[in-house]
Design a protein around this motif. Structure first.
Motif: not given
Length: 382
Positions: A164-165, A168, A172, A280, A283-284, A286-288, A294
């Motif tokens: 996950r790291r 992400t 991003g 975008d 980004t959705d 990466a954050t979800g 997400g």
């Protein structure tokens, strides 16, 4: 914003320092065990083996520890046998080093393992004063054992979090590059310095994608070999597949950027808008990453862009058609990463039709949350 940058620097420093602290602790523990429990007078091989075994990235330390310690053991055994047959001296050192390298190569060792075998032979002969013994081999095994306890039990990285790291960071980073590319094409030929910055960022994105490629298989190995994460083997297998999809998505984004900055100025504002929409969507993701909603937001954004790109007269010029193809690739890879069925993603990208749906991400089963998750499953079971 000014305060967040120092915090990020401190966090990065702590993340880089923590493995070093583990290596120092493992070396100390190995030295104490060899000195106090094994009764060795000068157990230098034990801390050396522990540090060498832990000198790798998380997810690779267990396997690398076994390989490097095997090389060390080969070198020590060859060195001790040389001392038995020829005693000490420069001739014994040269012979032991050569034989250790040959034996390690015959075993299919990589370069690091061969170097470790040579180092083990050199140390065994150079510090033995012509006397053979089994203490050095025992010390190496003690160091290896301590390192394996550290990597597989005490400080074994959580497989899902490891991937996950990396995902992400990669998503991003690609989102930032897409936004930079959109701004670059809007400025046209007046943004030469910005184009150079974009090129540098693309190289950085490639490194992040490589990290994702390493994290996926590493998570599968951790789940297979670690005692505390064996219950996550199915999840780690899915995460490995997901990491492969992110690499394809990254390649599509880089191809889109390369094509975008080569187009002619007409319709740049239209292209910039579509590229920002894709940024975008990333980004959705990466954050979800662990959130179905997400992922679905990212799918919806990609579907909207793909539907516009699939319009019959949307891209009349050849250069813009190349951009449109790149846009469709990115849309398709976003949908595939979010778990949309291949046939649905293909229909959405080629025809702008259908209703693509994301699937739930691999479950993130932490030990502390496992009882609660099992209880929730029991409550909802028919």
């Amino acid at each position: 914003m000014a305060r967040s940058q120092p915090v990020a620097v401190v966090r990065r420093w702590l993340a880089e320092t923590w493995p070093l602290a583990q290596a120092a602790a493992a070396a100390t523990v190995a030295w104490v065990i060899a000195l106090r429990l094994a009764g060795h007078a000068d157990p230098f091989f034990a801390p050396i083996a522990a540090v060498v075994a832990l000198n790798f990235a998380q997810g690779e330390r267990g396997r690398s520890a076994v390989r490097l310690v095997l090389g060390t053991c080969v070198g020590i055994v060859v060195g001790e046998l040389t001392l038995v047959l020829l005693a000490g001296g420069w001739g014994s050192l040269a012979l032991a080093t050569f034989v250790a390298l040959v034996v390690a190569q015959a075993l299919g060792a990589n370069r690091l393992m061969r170097v470790q075998a040579a180092a083990g032979a050199i140390l065994a002969v150079a510090v033995a004063d012509g006397e053979a013994g089994t203490a050095r081999l025992t010390d190496a095994l003690i160091g290896a054992g301590v390192a394996l306890v550290f990597t597989q039990v005490l400080f074994s990285p959580e497989p899902v979090a490891l991937v996950r790291r990396a995902e992400t960071a990669a998503l991003g980073g690609m989102a930032d590059i897409l936004r930079m590319a959109a701004e670059t094409v809007e400025h046209g030929t007046q943004a030469e310095a910005q184009r150079e910055g974009l090129t540098r960022r693309m190289h950085g994105a490639r490194e992040q994608l490589d990290e994702v490629g390493r994290a996926g298989p590493a998570s599968a190995r951790i789940a297979s070999h670690s005692l505390i994460w064996r219950h996550e083997r199915p999840t780690a297998a899915r995460m490995n597949e997901e990491a492969g999809r992110i690499e394809l998505l990254g390649v599509s984004c880089l191809m889109l950027i390369r094509t975008l900055v080569s187009t002619d100025p007409p319709r740049h504002s239209r292209l910039a808008h579509e590229v920002r929409e894709l940024a975008d969507a990333l980004t959705d993701l990466a954050t979800g990453l662990g959130d179905l909603h997400g992922r679905q937001r990212a799918v919806d954004r990609a579907f909207a862009v793909a539907r516009r790109a699939a319009g019959e007269h949307a891209w009349p010029q050849m250069t813009l058609e190349a951009v449109a193809a790149s846009v469709r690739f990115v849309c398709f890879d976003i949908m595939m990463f979010a778990g949309v069925a291949p046939q649905d993603a293909k229909a959405a990208v080629e025809q702008g039709a259908g209703e693509p749906r994301a699937t739930a991400p691999p479950r993130d089963l932490h030990l502390l949350s496992l009882p609660r998750r099992l209880l929730d499953e029991h409550r909802h079971r028919p």
